[in-house]
Design an enzyme around this catalytic site. Structure first.
Site, PDB file in Angstrom:
ATOM      1  N   ARG A 106       0.868  -1.192   0.000  1.00 31.26           N
ATOM      2  CA  ARG A 106       0.000   0.000   0.000  1.00 31.26           C
ATOM      3  C   ARG A 106       0.892   1.225   0.000  1.00 31.26           C
ATOM      4  O   ARG A 106       1.785   1.336   0.835  1.00 31.26           O
ATOM      5  CB  ARG A 106      -0.906   0.049   1.229  1.00 31.26           C
ATOM      6  CG  ARG A 106      -1.476   1.451   1.443  1.00 31.26           C
ATOM      7  CD  ARG A 106      -2.519   1.547   2.512  1.00 31.26           C
ATOM      8  NE  ARG A 106      -3.760   0.929   2.084  1.00 31.26           N
ATOM      9  CZ  ARG A 106      -4.939   1.188   2.635  1.00 31.26           C
ATOM     10  NH1 ARG A 106      -5.045   2.036   3.640  1.00 31.26           N
ATOM     11  NH2 ARG A 106      -6.019   0.574   2.203  1.00 31.26           N
ATOM     12  N   HIS A 133      -7.516   0.781  -6.227  1.00 30.71           N
ATOM     13  CA  HIS A 133      -7.725   0.038  -4.970  1.00 30.71           C
ATOM     14  C   HIS A 133      -8.451  -1.268  -5.321  1.00 30.71           C
ATOM     15  O   HIS A 133      -9.632  -1.449  -4.995  1.00 30.71           O
ATOM     16  CB  HIS A 133      -8.546   0.898  -4.002  1.00 30.71           C
ATOM     17  CG  HIS A 133      -8.500   0.441  -2.573  1.00 30.71           C
ATOM     18  ND1 HIS A 133      -7.724  -0.611  -2.142  1.00 30.71           N
ATOM     19  CD2 HIS A 133      -9.140   0.917  -1.467  1.00 30.71           C
ATOM     20  CE1 HIS A 133      -7.888  -0.761  -0.834  1.00 30.71           C
ATOM     21  NE2 HIS A 133      -8.743   0.151  -0.406  1.00 30.71           N
ATOM     22  N   GLN A 136     -10.399  -3.630  -2.795  1.00 30.94           N
ATOM     23  CA  GLN A 136     -11.665  -3.018  -2.352  1.00 30.94           C
ATOM     24  C   GLN A 136     -12.786  -3.342  -3.336  1.00 30.94           C
ATOM     25  O   GLN A 136     -13.932  -3.571  -2.938  1.00 30.94           O
ATOM     26  CB  GLN A 136     -11.472  -1.501  -2.235  1.00 30.94           C
ATOM     27  CG  GLN A 136     -12.710  -0.740  -1.781  1.00 30.94           C
ATOM     28  CD  GLN A 136     -13.024  -0.909  -0.308  1.00 30.94           C
ATOM     29  OE1 GLN A 136     -12.153  -0.750   0.537  1.00 30.94           O
ATOM     30  NE2 GLN A 136     -14.270  -1.214   0.008  1.00 30.94           N
ATOM     31  N   ASP A 229     -16.603   8.382  -1.043  1.00 31.24           N
ATOM     32  CA  ASP A 229     -15.318   8.171  -0.362  1.00 31.24           C
ATOM     33  C   ASP A 229     -14.919   9.534   0.210  1.00 31.24           C
ATOM     34  O   ASP A 229     -15.522  10.562  -0.143  1.00 31.24           O
ATOM     35  CB  ASP A 229     -14.297   7.683  -1.422  1.00 31.24           C
ATOM     36  CG  ASP A 229     -12.880   7.492  -0.881  1.00 31.24           C
ATOM     37  OD1 ASP A 229     -12.718   7.327   0.343  1.00 31.24           O
ATOM     38  OD2 ASP A 229     -11.935   7.508  -1.702  1.00 31.24           O
ATOM     39  N   CYS A 270     -16.028   2.953   1.074  1.00 30.94           N
ATOM     40  CA  CYS A 270     -14.904   2.065   1.385  1.00 30.94           C
ATOM     41  C   CYS A 270     -14.451   2.215   2.838  1.00 30.94           C
ATOM     42  O   CYS A 270     -13.836   1.296   3.383  1.00 30.94           O
ATOM     43  CB  CYS A 270     -13.743   2.328   0.428  1.00 30.94           C
ATOM     44  SG  CYS A 270     -13.231   4.053   0.383  1.00 30.94           S
ATOM     45  N   ARG A 315     -14.025  -7.294   2.920  1.00 28.69           N
ATOM     46  CA  ARG A 315     -12.611  -7.092   2.577  1.00 28.69           C
ATOM     47  C   ARG A 315     -11.799  -8.345   2.925  1.00 28.69           C
ATOM     48  O   ARG A 315     -10.922  -8.768   2.192  1.00 28.69           O
ATOM     49  CB  ARG A 315     -12.022  -5.892   3.339  1.00 28.69           C
ATOM     50  CG  ARG A 315     -12.628  -4.535   3.051  1.00 28.69           C
ATOM     51  CD  ARG A 315     -12.484  -4.105   1.620  1.00 28.69           C
ATOM     52  NE  ARG A 315     -11.108  -4.196   1.146  1.00 28.69           N
ATOM     53  CZ  ARG A 315     -10.096  -3.375   1.492  1.00 28.69           C
ATOM     54  NH1 ARG A 315     -10.315  -2.353   2.298  1.00 28.69           N
ATOM     55  NH2 ARG A 315      -8.873  -3.549   1.004  1.00 28.69           N
TER      56      ARG A 315
HETATM   57  N1  NVA Z   1      -9.366   7.544  -1.430  1.00 26.89           N
HETATM   58  C1  NVA Z   1      -9.028   7.072  -0.105  1.00 26.89           C
HETATM   59  C2  NVA Z   1      -9.383   5.636   0.032  1.00 26.89           C
HETATM   60  C3  NVA Z   1      -9.142   5.065   1.419  1.00 26.89           C
HETATM   61  C4  NVA Z   1      -9.506   3.613   1.528  1.00 26.89           C
HETATM   62  C5  NVA Z   1      -7.546   7.307   0.145  1.00 26.89           C
HETATM   63  O1  NVA Z   1      -6.744   7.027  -0.756  1.00 26.89           O
HETATM   64  O2  NVA Z   1      -7.194   7.783   1.217  1.00 26.89           O
HETATM   65  N1   CP Z   2     -11.138   0.793   2.791  1.00 26.73           N
HETATM   66  C1   CP Z   2      -9.845   0.706   3.196  1.00 26.73           C
HETATM   67  O1   CP Z   2      -8.931   0.460   2.413  1.00 26.73           O
HETATM   68  O2   CP Z   2      -9.676   0.922   4.524  1.00 26.73           O
HETATM   69  P1   CP Z   2      -8.264   1.047   5.265  1.00 26.73           P
HETATM   70  O3   CP Z   2      -7.641   2.342   4.806  1.00 26.73           O
HETATM   71  O4   CP Z   2      -8.617   1.063   6.721  1.00 26.73           O
HETATM   72  O5   CP Z   2      -7.409  -0.117   4.891  1.00 26.73           O
END
Ligand code: NVA
Ligand code: CP
Length: 333
Positions: A106, A133, A136, A229, A270, A315
């Site tokens: 990540r 993602h 997800q 989101d 998400c 998830r």
């Molecule tokens: N768009 C958000 C998704 C988090 C799961 C981010 O990248 O922070």
């Molecule tokens: N939806 C998601 O990716 O959550 P986290 O950032 O908690 O992993």
């Protein structure tokens, strides 16, 4: 279906049949988990979890899924490794590939996870980048299918920042699976033209449609799924908050939006979500800009139409399917 040895970096790399297979496999694992049937068929194997951005769901899903499969995990937190600071991605990949059967990443640019996959020699799984993602998506599609019983022809409207990981990935998933995707947002936040064109190509084969609109009434009318989101994603500077709030406030998910979609509609997010001021960032920004909820109202978040916690649970089941399928250990389905 044989996905052994494959990385999972973006749904663009997977056919509709492969995506459906992973969703089906996740449903099998979910059933086993609920019934208490052990499925630790990857005993003795190990995976590395690299998190250059923070996480609750993705990290916990990889850890619990790996544990259920009998595997060991090593968590590398945003500051706890040499990655990027003293060691290149290519070197990190070659080191971890000698020790682990798979690597989750990540972080920031998609090019980083692509480079990891190029050099690791073992499957690499994208746990979120700026652009995509994909794990997800499997959870979202499983959740939608559990609720409606099918995916094809589902109308999904995404409100908010549609040019980032979630908007991009939902558009790809819908295009591949024959669903009707609408990005309902201010035009600066539409997905980029190249990706829209690519998804329209996928749509020709699947029967999907892609719509981009700034009109909330038209964009949400009769939608089956209303999705949003956070408006400011991880890694973005604080300086973007003011403009995001100004541009995206008309696209907040409210009861009026859900009513316009209709009684059949469900709400997905998400997570994490700013639906109240019970978070440090939510409170700080709320006090600064004078709001009590951001991308979704607390009323919608807590409503019967909200499936966000089913989605979060999924998830784990879907990430388990990705690990098992790409390491060649899944049960026959
Ligand atoms: N768009 C958000 C998704 C988090 C799961 C981010 O990248 O922070
Ligand atoms: N939806 C998601 O990716 O959550 P986290 O950032 O908690 O992993």
């Amino acid at each position: 279906m044989d996905l052994k040895g494959r990385s999972f970096l973006t749904l663009k790399d997977y056919t509709p049949e492969e995506i459906i297979y992973l969703i089906d496999l996740a449903a099998v694992y979910k059933d086993k988990k609920k019934k208490g049937v052990l499925h630790d068929t990857l005993r003795g194997k190990n995976i590395a979890l690299i998190f250059e951005k923070t996480s609750t769901r993705t990290r916990c899903s990889f850890e619990t899924a790996a544990h259920d499969l009998g595997m060991g995990t090593t968590y590398l937190d945003p500051s706890g490794s040499q990655i990027g600071k003293k060691e290149s991605i290519a070197d990190t990949a070659r080191v971890l590939g000698r020790m682990y059967e798979g690597i989750e990443y990540r972080g920031f640019e998609q090019s980083i996870v692509e480079e990891l996959a190029k050099y690791a020699g073992v499957p690499v799984w994208n746990g979120l980048t700026n652009e995509y993602h994909p794990t997800q998506m499997l959870a979202d599609m499983l959740t939608i299918r559990e609720h409606f019983g099918y995916l094809k022809d589902i109308r999904l409207t995404y409100m908010g920042d549609a040019r980032y990981n979630m908007g991009n990935s939902l558009m790809i998933a819908c295009a591949k699976l024959g669903m009707h995707f609408t990005a309902c947002t201010s035009k600066e936040y539409f997905p980029n033209d190249a990706l829209v064109a690519q998804c329209r190509e996928y749509a020709k084969a699947s029967g999907a449609t892609i719509t981009l609109t700034e009109d909330v009434d038209a964009g949400t009318k009769e939608a089956d799924v209303i999705y949003t989101d956070v408006w400011v994603s991880m890694g973005e500077p604080d300086s973007v908050w003011e403009e995001r709030i100004r541009k995206l406030s008309p696209y907040k998910v409210t009861k009026e939006v859900m009513d316009n979609a209709g009684g059949q509609s469900v709400f997905l997010h998400c997570l994490p979500a700013f639906h109240d001021l019970k978070t440090k960032i939510g409170k700080e920004q709320g006090e600064k800009y004078g709001f009590t909820e951001l991308e979704v109202t607390d009323e919608v978040f807590e409503s019967e139409q909200s499936l966000v916690f089913d989605e979060a649970e999924n998830r784990m089941h879907t990430i388990k399917a990705v690990i098992a399928a790409t390491l060649g250990a899944c049960e026959a389905i």
